[in-house]
Structures are given as C-alpha cells and as structure tokens.
Write a protein that holds these residues in place. Sequence first.
Motif, PDB file in Angstrom:
ATOM      1  N   ASP A 106      -0.211  -0.892   4.614  1.00  0.00           N
ATOM      2  CA  ASP A 106      -1.028  -1.411   3.527  1.00  0.00           C
ATOM      3  C   ASP A 106      -2.240  -0.507   3.334  1.00  0.00           C
ATOM      4  O   ASP A 106      -2.975  -0.214   4.284  1.00  0.00           O
ATOM      5  N   LEU A 107      -2.451  -0.040   2.108  1.00  0.00           N
ATOM      6  CA  LEU A 107      -3.528   0.900   1.829  1.00  0.00           C
ATOM      7  C   LEU A 107      -4.900   0.311   2.122  1.00  0.00           C
ATOM      8  O   LEU A 107      -5.802   1.006   2.593  1.00  0.00           O
ATOM      9  N   GLN A 108      -5.080  -0.973   1.851  1.00  0.00           N
ATOM     10  CA  GLN A 108      -6.396  -1.579   1.991  1.00  0.00           C
ATOM     11  C   GLN A 108      -6.770  -1.865   3.439  1.00  0.00           C
ATOM     12  O   GLN A 108      -7.921  -1.672   3.836  1.00  0.00           O
ATOM     13  N   SER A 109      -5.799  -2.308   4.250  1.00  0.00           N
ATOM     14  CA  SER A 109      -6.111  -2.764   5.612  1.00  0.00           C
ATOM     15  C   SER A 109      -5.554  -1.895   6.716  1.00  0.00           C
ATOM     16  O   SER A 109      -6.011  -1.978   7.858  1.00  0.00           O
ATOM     17  N   GLY A 110      -4.535  -1.077   6.429  1.00  0.00           N
ATOM     18  CA  GLY A 110      -3.883  -0.290   7.462  1.00  0.00           C
ATOM     19  C   GLY A 110      -2.814  -1.050   8.219  1.00  0.00           C
ATOM     20  O   GLY A 110      -2.201  -0.514   9.149  1.00  0.00           O
ATOM     21  N   THR A 111      -2.547  -2.289   7.832  1.00  0.00           N
ATOM     22  CA  THR A 111      -1.502  -3.079   8.488  1.00  0.00           C
ATOM     23  C   THR A 111      -0.133  -2.451   8.244  1.00  0.00           C
ATOM     24  O   THR A 111       0.189  -2.087   7.111  1.00  0.00           O
ATOM     25  N   ARG A 112       0.646  -2.327   9.314  1.00  0.00           N
ATOM     26  CA  ARG A 112       2.015  -1.820   9.133  1.00  0.00           C
ATOM     27  C   ARG A 112       2.858  -2.936   8.528  1.00  0.00           C
ATOM     28  O   ARG A 112       2.997  -4.007   9.100  1.00  0.00           O
TER      29      ARG A 112
END
Length: 492
Positions: A106-112
Amino acid sequence: MRRSRMDSGRKLWVENVFTVYLLRISFVLIVAAPIHAGENWTGFRGDGSSTVTADLPTRWSSDEGIAWQADIHGYGQSSPVVWGDHVYVTSSEGPWQQDCQVHAFDLQSGTRLWTTHMEATTKVENYFRNSRAAPTCCVDESGVYSFFASGDVTSMTHHGEIRWSTPIIKTYGEVDNERGVASSLSQTDTHLFVLVDHHGPSYLLAVDKRSGDVDWKTDRGDRVPSWSSPVIAKIGKRNIVVTSSADTVDAYDAATGESLWQLDGLQGNHIPSASVAGNRILVGSTTMYGGATDEDAVAGSNCCIELTEDDGKLGYKVRWGAERANSYYSTPLAFAGYVYYVNKVGVLYCVDQETGEQVFAKRIGNPCWASAVGVTRPDGEQLVYLVLKNGFTIVLRPSDEYDQIARNQLYDAGAMMDAREAAENQRKANTVPADEAKPKSGPEKIFANMPESQLHQMFSYGDPMVYGVAVAGDRLLIRTGQTLFCVGGKAD
C-alpha cells in the motif's frame, strides 16, 4: 397559477432526478478510475524518460522524513512500479531462484497487501553476482506484468491473481549469459516487449497482454551478453521499440517486429538502457571487464540519436557523441537541457543536451545503480535526484555548474549492519551445493575461486545496495535488495 405550480414541481423533480443521476454517474466514475491516476509509475524509469512532475521533498534523514519502510521477502534487484495506491516489486528465493515472487504494498502505509508465488520453469543459480529478480515489472489498469531470470513472463490482476504465464526461455532455448537475464519489460497499450541478448540466438519478442501469446519474434543473431532494456519511442502515432544493446542501437516496428534501422560500431552499451526524450534517444555506454575498454570510443558511444521520418520511412540521425562520459549501471538522464551520466567510481558527467559538450564532471562519492530522476515541482522548479548505491540521495539544481542543494541519508550505521547481516544470511540459505553448481562462463571463470569477501571489495558489492526508484506524487520510493522505503508524504 395551478399549472405554473405543476410545471415548477415537475421541473424541480426533473432537476432532482438529473442531479441524482449525475451523482450516481460521478460515483461510478470515481470508483472505476484508478486512485491518483496521474501519479502512476508504470515501468522501468516510469515512461522511459525518468522525468516526472512531482512535489518531492528535498531533505530527509534516517530518522526524519521517511514515511515508512517495508521488508521484502527473498531478494530482488528490480525497481518499484506504481499504479494507484499499489506499489509492486519482485524478488526470488531458493538455491535455483525457483520461487519467483511479486509483492504489492500500500502506497500510503507500506502494508504488504499480497504476495504471489510462481514456480520458475528454468533454473538460475542464486549467486550474488547473478541477476536476482532484476527485471522491472510493467503495470497498467488491468494488472501487473512480471519477468524473471527464469524467462517466465506472467500477468496478474491488481489483486495478485495469475491470468497467464508464458515461459520464454523454456520455449526458445537456454540462455548463455554469464550473469543471467536482467532486461526489464517495456510496454504499449496492447503488448509487452522482451529482449534476450546472449552468446546464442538472441531475439526481441512481443507478448499480447490479454492472452500471453507471442505475436512476433525478431531474431537478432548471436550477440554479446547484455542486460539493457528496450524502450518505446513514438513517431506520430507509430510506436517504435528501441534497443541499445550489445554494441548496436536498433529500432523495430512495435506492431510487426520489422527492423527499421540499426546503428552499429558502438562500444560498451551492455548495461545502461536507452533513454527517450521526445524524438531523441540518449544512449549510455561503459567500459567493462572483458568488454569495451577504449575510453574514447566508449565516451563517443554515449550519444544522442534523433528519430527521423522521410515520406513515411523511419530513420535516424546521430546528433552527437559525448566528448567525455561514461554510464555504468544507471541509464543517462536527459533533463532541463542537460544529460547526466554516472560512471562506476561515482563520477557524475553533465553534458549539453544539444551539443554533447561536457559542462562539468564531479565526483559524487558512489556510483548509481538506480537511474537518476528529473523532477519538475508544481512551482516550476526543476531538480535532479541521484540516488546512490549506498543509500545517499543527492539533489541538484540543473545548471552549468554543479549546484547541490541537498545530500540525504536513507539509513544509519545500525540499519546498514542489520541489512548486511540479513543479506548474508539470505545468500547462505540459498547457496547452490558445490557439486550441483554449473561451471562459470565468460569473465566469471576468473572469479569462480575467489573468496566472496574479495569479490565484494573488487566490485563494491555490499548490502544494503539501492537498485531502483520510483516516484508517485509527493513520494519517492527507493528499493534495496530486501527493503522498500517511502520518502515523503509528509511536510518537507
């Protein structure tokens, strides 16, 4: 009066219905449209020019200005690509790189968000001097397209579901390339383009995005091994595939694979890809062990080619060869009237984009494996971002002199040691047993019996290494072998 009220009521009802209809249509369009559609970074070096309009920060450090960082399973050398709020990178694992992986963050949070695993159809030794998930993906509204050293081209949706997979090397034969396949994909709206140059039958082919079928294959004869990537240029409405590889620059009709022209006599264009700047192609070349060694010939091979059209026939004109330039792993950047090259010992060459004359040369401390990015900010200011192999980023203002406005550190000494240990553990866990490893070929024969530590010192290997970058709006994405960093997204 009564009729007037009825007409007014009917008019109001129609207006309300029409308003609701417009709101519904707007909602559908908003849902259907990709988020941040104007901020997509769709392939290697974005659209092939590595230039973008963006509001990137100019200053950050290891403890300030980094929005997030995320671990990447396995190890990879590809650049990130971006579509909407999804960032995609690839990696591989296993002694024979048999586990090929595509990851979405996710671009906003870095969550895979997901990881899709694919079984390689061709074995490639997981050796630190080999290509390890080096080809960069392409992405469009339909999904993401990956390519691995195993020769597998795969299409999947934005949710990670595989649509088709085409085994290029398994279909067309083993590749005799001492470092493995590393060329990235390029794309048009309908096709992907794959370049394979090696000591053997080399070729360029077009893969249909919808089906995975190979629509055409153009033979290139036996070639010197090369790792550069094809790029797409346009003349009018016509797409042209341009390859700068194995001592020539070639142009092909993207629709048919027909050879349009060839510029030969170059030296050293085996690693840097060509760069597109309107109707001009900038070529990068370097001196290399076991290959080009003539510095003057290599400098002249860092050249500018203008695409021409005469009565429907496509051709080219060489505008200039650089007086003195050398482009190692990174592709030259044409931006703001200048062309920038970085050599293997970290010297930045700047030449005039119109003449090829040297403007300045400056040692910047480390080579670039990631290609430079030219950024135009919303206020019109133009800046060059050079992300060095060691994680520092130099921000320059284009000028006739070296005008550095910032030098930013991505990770501190502690993080560097942790990354080095993680990469070493990964290499050990994925080592091919000595009795199963294939004999090294080409220049690699000389290095086969050297200790890994000596090779690291000779060739400046040493994790963490920055392999690639991408830009999305106010965010700069930087990829090392096992980590994805996002810089920006906060106040500058």
